[in-house]
Structures are given as structure tokens and as C-alpha cells.
Scaffold this active site. Sequence first.
Site, PDB file in Angstrom:
ATOM      1  N   GLY A  71       0.773  -1.233   0.000  1.00 10.51           N
ATOM      2  CA  GLY A  71       0.000   0.000   0.000  1.00 10.51           C
ATOM      3  C   GLY A  71       0.807   1.287   0.000  1.00 10.51           C
ATOM      4  N   GLN A  72       2.128   1.172  -0.148  1.00 12.39           N
ATOM      5  CA  GLN A  72       2.934   2.395  -0.200  1.00 12.39           C
ATOM      6  C   GLN A  72       2.548   3.210  -1.439  1.00 12.39           C
ATOM      7  OE1 GLN A  72       4.145  -0.679   0.045  1.00 12.39           O
ATOM      8  NE2 GLN A  72       5.547  -0.827   1.768  1.00 12.39           N
ATOM      9  N   GLU A  73       2.754   4.491  -1.356  1.00 13.21           N
ATOM     10  CA  GLU A  73       2.368   5.391  -2.447  1.00 13.21           C
ATOM     11  C   GLU A  73       2.943   4.937  -3.788  1.00 13.21           C
ATOM     12  OE1 GLU A  73       2.394  10.129  -3.637  1.00 13.21           O
ATOM     13  OE2 GLU A  73       3.329   9.478  -1.767  1.00 13.21           O
TER      14      GLU A  73
END
Length: 182
Positions: A71-73
Site C-alpha cells: 500500500g505504499q504510495e
Amino acid sequence: MGSWFSNLFNLWGRDGKEHKLIIVGLDNAGKTTILYQYLLNDVVVTSPTIGSNVEEIQFKNLKFLMWDVGGQESLRSSWSTYYNAVEAVLLVIDSTDRERLTLIKEELYTMLAHDDLKSARLLVLANKQDLKGAMSAAEISKQFNLTSIKDHSWHIQACCALTGEGLYEGMEWLTDEMTRKH
């Protein structure tokens, strides 16, 4: 011999197929902890997911292939590469992360508009309910305007990935939804 086939049928799921699910959410929401809580019914030490984790989960008489996507950018733009043949989206929300609520809401509506997810069901897991200041499932539902979603079956479930509380109720809804549609 008939009972042997019946047992084999139950082993592979009521409908004999594997159902693809994708677990998404912002970084540090608890996606991987939830995946392994479903798989092992236990908490495992996790590190940030780079790419994805995938596990087969048996729940009731259904077999699920669960994809836990980072879910990191920098990884969110690749979420759509996992959408093909997805039957359900499990959106994990850190119920204490008020600052990024608008961001995950935007990600949700972008996902729901994707052609590959037109018939996908949505299970929103309002995680970290054990922490002080956590928003309730009702509060998150209102902030996300979930009642405006008319073209997807959806449900929001308060949960705690560390204890498993609420996770199985969410899967109950999902399996009931999936078996009702077959």
C-alpha cells in the site's frame, strides 16, 4: 466411493473453484496481518509489503486465493494489475489514521470505477478498533459515503487484526454473498 467424491468436493470448495480476492489499503493498515490471521489464525511478524503476498485460504466450503498488495504510495499505481478476475476487494482501513482518510476514499472510488472490478464485492475492514481514538465502522461508512455505492455489494466490518475480532464476521458476509450469487 460416493463419500470419497463428496469429501473431495468439500475439500476443493462447494463450487469447485478458487475465488480471487485482493486485499488493498494504505501502508500500515494491517493488510498482511489480516492475511495471515485468516491463514494461520495467529499473528505473525510482518514487514512492509513490497509487491504482494498470496495465500490460499479455505473458509467454510469456499477456497480463496487472497492477494495482499503493498500500500505504499509508489505501489498503489500498480494495484490495477491485480484486478483481473477479482471477485471481491477487501479494503483495509487503519481506523486511527484520520489524516489519510480522504486519500484512501479516493483510492476506493478509483478502484470501483475500474472495468475489471465491475462485479466485485467490497468488504471494508475498519481495522485497529483496539486502539484509542479509532473511528467506528459507522463513522468510516459515513466519511466514505458507502451508502452511495449502488453497483457493488458492500459491507463494512469493525475489526482488530491482532486478535482476529471481526475478521471472521466479515468473511461470513462475503461467503454468504458469494454463494448467494452462484
